[in-house]
Design a protein around this motif. Sequence first.
Motif, PDB file in Angstrom:
ATOM      1  N   GLU A 236       9.907  23.156   7.243  1.00  0.00           N
ATOM      2  CA  GLU A 236      11.367  22.971   7.282  1.00  0.00           C
ATOM      3  C   GLU A 236      11.912  22.658   5.883  1.00  0.00           C
ATOM      4  O   GLU A 236      13.068  22.909   5.587  1.00  0.00           O
ATOM      5  CB  GLU A 236      11.711  21.769   8.179  1.00  0.00           C
ATOM      6  N   LYS A 237      11.097  22.032   5.028  1.00  0.00           N
ATOM      7  CA  LYS A 237      11.605  21.588   3.725  1.00  0.00           C
ATOM      8  C   LYS A 237      11.385  22.641   2.656  1.00  0.00           C
ATOM      9  O   LYS A 237      12.068  22.657   1.636  1.00  0.00           O
ATOM     10  CB  LYS A 237      10.912  20.293   3.305  1.00  0.00           C
ATOM     11  N   ILE A 238      10.363  23.513   2.844  1.00  0.00           N
ATOM     12  CA  ILE A 238      10.037  24.486   1.800  1.00  0.00           C
ATOM     13  C   ILE A 238      11.191  25.454   1.582  1.00  0.00           C
ATOM     14  O   ILE A 238      11.754  25.963   2.547  1.00  0.00           O
ATOM     15  CB  ILE A 238       8.715  25.208   2.163  1.00  0.00           C
TER      16      ILE A 238
ATOM     17  N   PRO B  53       2.902  10.327   2.402  1.00  0.00           N
ATOM     18  CA  PRO B  53       2.400   9.201   3.197  1.00  0.00           C
ATOM     19  C   PRO B  53       0.955   8.885   2.806  1.00  0.00           C
ATOM     20  O   PRO B  53       0.231   9.747   2.310  1.00  0.00           O
ATOM     21  CB  PRO B  53       2.473   9.720   4.633  1.00  0.00           C
ATOM     22  N   LYS B  54       0.549   7.629   3.029  1.00  0.00           N
ATOM     23  CA  LYS B  54      -0.806   7.150   2.714  1.00  0.00           C
ATOM     24  C   LYS B  54      -1.872   8.114   3.254  1.00  0.00           C
ATOM     25  O   LYS B  54      -2.859   8.381   2.597  1.00  0.00           O
ATOM     26  CB  LYS B  54      -1.010   5.799   3.422  1.00  0.00           C
ATOM     27  N   GLU B  55      -1.652   8.577   4.479  1.00  0.00           N
ATOM     28  CA  GLU B  55      -2.666   9.377   5.169  1.00  0.00           C
ATOM     29  C   GLU B  55      -2.977  10.674   4.414  1.00  0.00           C
ATOM     30  O   GLU B  55      -4.043  11.224   4.562  1.00  0.00           O
ATOM     31  CB  GLU B  55      -2.205   9.755   6.590  1.00  0.00           C
TER      32      GLU B  55
ATOM     33  N   LEU C  82       7.384  -1.361  -5.326  1.00  0.00           N
ATOM     34  CA  LEU C  82       8.631  -2.127  -5.390  1.00  0.00           C
ATOM     35  C   LEU C  82       8.524  -3.442  -4.639  1.00  0.00           C
ATOM     36  O   LEU C  82       9.245  -4.372  -4.921  1.00  0.00           O
ATOM     37  CB  LEU C  82       9.794  -1.269  -4.908  1.00  0.00           C
ATOM     38  N   ALA C  83       7.578  -3.532  -3.700  1.00  0.00           N
ATOM     39  CA  ALA C  83       7.391  -4.805  -2.992  1.00  0.00           C
ATOM     40  C   ALA C  83       6.912  -5.862  -3.984  1.00  0.00           C
ATOM     41  O   ALA C  83       7.256  -7.031  -3.883  1.00  0.00           O
ATOM     42  CB  ALA C  83       6.374  -4.645  -1.864  1.00  0.00           C
ATOM     43  N   GLN C  84       6.181  -5.435  -4.998  1.00  0.00           N
ATOM     44  CA  GLN C  84       5.692  -6.342  -6.033  1.00  0.00           C
ATOM     45  C   GLN C  84       6.863  -6.958  -6.784  1.00  0.00           C
ATOM     46  O   GLN C  84       6.825  -8.106  -7.186  1.00  0.00           O
ATOM     47  CB  GLN C  84       4.893  -5.462  -6.973  1.00  0.00           C
TER      48      GLN C  84
ATOM     49  N   SER D 259      18.474   4.424   1.512  1.00  0.00           N
ATOM     50  CA  SER D 259      17.860   4.702   2.819  1.00  0.00           C
ATOM     51  C   SER D 259      16.340   4.855   2.673  1.00  0.00           C
ATOM     52  O   SER D 259      15.583   4.458   3.564  1.00  0.00           O
ATOM     53  CB  SER D 259      18.495   5.931   3.457  1.00  0.00           C
ATOM     54  N   ALA D 260      15.880   5.392   1.531  1.00  0.00           N
ATOM     55  CA  ALA D 260      14.421   5.509   1.332  1.00  0.00           C
ATOM     56  C   ALA D 260      13.793   4.131   1.253  1.00  0.00           C
ATOM     57  O   ALA D 260      12.725   3.879   1.804  1.00  0.00           O
ATOM     58  CB  ALA D 260      14.121   6.301   0.059  1.00  0.00           C
ATOM     59  N   LEU D 261      14.482   3.192   0.595  1.00  0.00           N
ATOM     60  CA  LEU D 261      13.933   1.829   0.470  1.00  0.00           C
ATOM     61  C   LEU D 261      13.961   1.106   1.812  1.00  0.00           C
ATOM     62  O   LEU D 261      13.079   0.329   2.139  1.00  0.00           O
ATOM     63  CB  LEU D 261      14.720   1.047  -0.588  1.00  0.00           C
TER      64      LEU D 261
ATOM     65  N   ARG E 149      13.360   2.286   4.595  1.00  0.00           N
ATOM     66  CA  ARG E 149      12.247   2.731   5.455  1.00  0.00           C
ATOM     67  C   ARG E 149      10.883   2.286   4.949  1.00  0.00           C
ATOM     68  O   ARG E 149       9.877   2.522   5.560  1.00  0.00           O
ATOM     69  CB  ARG E 149      12.252   4.279   5.484  1.00  0.00           C
ATOM     70  N   TYR E 150      10.832   1.652   3.722  1.00  0.00           N
ATOM     71  CA  TYR E 150       9.541   1.368   3.101  1.00  0.00           C
ATOM     72  C   TYR E 150       8.833   0.225   3.824  1.00  0.00           C
ATOM     73  O   TYR E 150       9.323  -0.904   3.848  1.00  0.00           O
ATOM     74  CB  TYR E 150       9.734   1.039   1.622  1.00  0.00           C
ATOM     75  N   GLN E 151       7.688   0.515   4.376  1.00  0.00           N
ATOM     76  CA  GLN E 151       6.898  -0.454   5.129  1.00  0.00           C
ATOM     77  C   GLN E 151       6.409  -1.596   4.231  1.00  0.00           C
ATOM     78  O   GLN E 151       6.224  -2.714   4.679  1.00  0.00           O
ATOM     79  CB  GLN E 151       5.680   0.301   5.716  1.00  0.00           C
TER      80      GLN E 151
HETATM   81  N1  LIG Z   1       6.090   2.114  -3.925  1.00  0.00           N
HETATM   82  C1  LIG Z   1       7.230   1.879  -3.384  1.00  0.00           C
HETATM   83  O1  LIG Z   1       7.896   0.945  -3.704  1.00  0.00           O
HETATM   84  C2  LIG Z   1       7.694   2.786  -2.297  1.00  0.00           C
HETATM   85  C3  LIG Z   1       9.001   2.786  -1.826  1.00  0.00           C
HETATM   86  C4  LIG Z   1       9.293   3.660  -0.836  1.00  0.00           C
HETATM   87  C5  LIG Z   1       8.275   4.511  -0.311  1.00  0.00           C
HETATM   88  N2  LIG Z   1       7.048   4.459  -0.807  1.00  0.00           N
HETATM   89  C6  LIG Z   1       5.925   5.301  -0.394  1.00  0.00           C
HETATM   90  O2  LIG Z   1       6.248   6.641  -0.723  1.00  0.00           O
HETATM   91  C7  LIG Z   1       5.664   7.514   0.226  1.00  0.00           C
HETATM   92  C8  LIG Z   1       6.737   8.406   0.809  1.00  0.00           C
HETATM   93  O3  LIG Z   1       7.644   7.641   1.546  1.00  0.00           O
HETATM   94  P1  LIG Z   1       8.875   8.319   2.320  1.00  0.00           P
HETATM   95  O4  LIG Z   1       9.670   7.222   2.907  1.00  0.00           O
HETATM   96  O5  LIG Z   1       9.547   9.303   1.409  1.00  0.00           O
HETATM   97  O6  LIG Z   1       8.102   9.115   3.471  1.00  0.00           O
HETATM   98  P2  LIG Z   1       8.583  10.435   4.218  1.00  0.00           P
HETATM   99  O7  LIG Z   1       7.770  10.547   5.440  1.00  0.00           O
HETATM  100  O8  LIG Z   1      10.070  10.450   4.335  1.00  0.00           O
HETATM  101  O9  LIG Z   1       8.189  11.596   3.193  1.00  0.00           O
HETATM  102  C9  LIG Z   1       6.890  12.051   3.017  1.00  0.00           C
HETATM  103  C10 LIG Z   1       6.906  13.540   2.729  1.00  0.00           C
HETATM  104  O10 LIG Z   1       5.576  13.949   2.370  1.00  0.00           O
HETATM  105  C11 LIG Z   1       5.314  15.199   3.005  1.00  0.00           C
HETATM  106  N3  LIG Z   1       3.871  15.386   3.125  1.00  0.00           N
HETATM  107  C12 LIG Z   1       3.029  14.828   4.033  1.00  0.00           C
HETATM  108  N4  LIG Z   1       1.769  15.245   3.780  1.00  0.00           N
HETATM  109  C13 LIG Z   1       1.818  16.083   2.724  1.00  0.00           C
HETATM  110  C14 LIG Z   1       0.836  16.844   2.002  1.00  0.00           C
HETATM  111  N5  LIG Z   1      -0.454  16.820   2.317  1.00  0.00           N
HETATM  112  N6  LIG Z   1       1.255  17.595   0.970  1.00  0.00           N
HETATM  113  C15 LIG Z   1       2.562  17.646   0.624  1.00  0.00           C
HETATM  114  N7  LIG Z   1       3.542  16.951   1.273  1.00  0.00           N
HETATM  115  C16 LIG Z   1       3.159  16.178   2.304  1.00  0.00           C
HETATM  116  C17 LIG Z   1       6.048  15.109   4.340  1.00  0.00           C
HETATM  117  O11 LIG Z   1       6.285  16.391   4.880  1.00  0.00           O
HETATM  118  C18 LIG Z   1       7.336  14.377   3.935  1.00  0.00           C
HETATM  119  O12 LIG Z   1       8.344  15.273   3.551  1.00  0.00           O
HETATM  120  C19 LIG Z   1       4.957   6.642   1.253  1.00  0.00           C
HETATM  121  O13 LIG Z   1       3.592   6.565   0.926  1.00  0.00           O
HETATM  122  C20 LIG Z   1       5.621   5.284   1.073  1.00  0.00           C
HETATM  123  O14 LIG Z   1       4.739   4.224   1.373  1.00  0.00           O
HETATM  124  C21 LIG Z   1       6.742   3.635  -1.764  1.00  0.00           C
END
Ligand SMILES: NC(=O)c1ccc[n+]([C@@H]2O[C@H](COP(=O)([O-])OP(=O)(O)OC[C@H]3O[C@@H](n4cnc5c(N)ncnc54)[C@H](O)[C@@H]3O)[C@@H](O)[C@H]2O)c1
Lengths: 210, 210
Positions: free
Chosen positions: B116-118, B150-152, B193-195, A92-94, A96-98
Amino acid sequence: NVPLATVERVAKYLRCLNRLREKGIKVVSSKELAEHTRTSPEQVRKDLSYFGRFGKTGTGYDTQKLSRKLERILKAQRKWNVCIIGAGSLGSALARYQGFKDTGYNVVALFDSDPEKIGEKMGQAEVYDIENFKDVVKKKDIKMAILAVPKESIEEIEELLSKANNIRGILNFVPVTIKLKTRRKVAIIDVDLAQKLYILSYLIKRGREM
Amino acid sequence: NVPLATVERVAKYLRCLNRLREKGIKVVSSKELAEHTRTSPEQVRKDLSYFGRFGKTGTGYDTQKLSRKLERILKAQRKWNVCIIGAGSLGSALARYQGFKDTGYNVVALFDSDPEKIGEKMGQAEVYDIENFKDVVKKKDIKMAILAVPKESIEEIEELLSKANNIRGILNFVPVTIKLKTRRKVAIIDVDLAQKLYILSYLIKRGREM
Ligand SMILES: NC(=O)c1ccc[n+]([C@@H]2O[C@H](COP(=O)([O-])OP(=O)(O)OC[C@H]3O[C@@H](n4cnc5c(N)ncnc54)[C@H](O)[C@@H]3O)[C@@H](O)[C@H]2O)c1
Ligand SMILES: NC(=O)c1ccc[n+]([C@@H]2O[C@H](COP(=O)([O-])OP(=O)(O)OC[C@H]3O[C@@H](n4cnc5c(N)ncnc54)[C@H](O)[C@@H]3O)[C@@H](O)[C@H]2O)c1
């Protein structure tokens, strides 16, 4: 034949160029490309030289032209339909990956054997019953499968994949060596994130920036 | 200096040897090791030759002895404490992955900013408030961080990591090039993983088994 390590780096350069173009950057030097991909300018030039001459303006490569060329090399200019087998925490995490969508790989279906998950929506795709794998793969022209099932289920999945003629490539997260019983050529890449931590501890001890 | 591609393959051989030993297999030939890791017997012998002579009995390598040697090369014989920053869908999937524990990397904490997660438990670890990052990292002697925010949010995390002197290695899943403002050497590995899907489409079109 191009070494696999070169193909892996070319994929990295392309992902980086995607990001630079998103930010509106029109030209990039081999030095900048090397910094973003943690390689060296010599390595960048050497890798690109496998594929012919690349037009370099005085200060660097045209990001648009270079990405087009690299997409052609990686055969990435077409759209690929991808499925994920196993809609658990990793699957499910994959879904959602943009990043998959940004690179032209559309996750169009997930498959699972758990009735609670079937019919759910994850990312842009729906979870289908693994029993309907063959039909859905044909109907949606799915060519790649990402495996995210528990180790214990891998034999059933190998059976299914051996018979699904549409599937040409597999990204495998299950920590076993998968073997398909089929004559058709199927490309398989194993991903093991624990391996990355082995490499990280090596780099830490060597005091190297990677 | 050993090329990075060789270190990556050595990590693969070690993960494979772990699995063979679990099944009670005492000896493995370079041919079998190559099959499991999708390389060639010549490549296995060439990679191992970087690190000196390995005792080969008539039919192959002693799996126990070879793993010990490769663990020493990768500095993996000690235990490492690891944290995951971002307890979302990817972070929580990684916290549950048994493979990290099997290789001596213990996920001892997750960090998140979402109240909620802590306090939740994921895998063997608890989710802590990102505000307490520095204290928890020191108290639990955490040396490696896996980034899944997240990226942001990446700039805030770069700030934190620059100041946390304990952290020596980063496994980064966020699709940006992270830069730390610190003099200390920190090893960084980017995972995208997109790579991997780019590489898969290249292999499919080349009709190669990988
Ligand atoms: N590289 C890959 O192949 C790959 C695959 C999947 C996801 N991702 C990346 O992984 C990241 C996470 O993806 P996701 O689907 O789990 O997102 P998600 O939104 O489900 O999880 C992000 C988590 O980070 C937490 N968060 C946000 N800001 C924070 C901060 N300042 N400090 C601590 N925690 C903070 C949020 O509360 C949330 O729980 C994204 O950047 C996504 O692009 C990468
Ligand atoms: N390679 C890595 O770095 C890495 C990282 C994390 C997880 N994993 C691996 O990924 C796999 C999934 O991990 P997870 O944490 O998501 O597990 P999980 O238990 O959360 O998810 C597994 C899913 O597979 C489904 N499933 C089981 N048998 C099936 C079958 N025969 N057909 C279809 N679906 C089936 C289950 O219903 C469940 O939804 C495991 O093998 C794990 O070891 C690997």
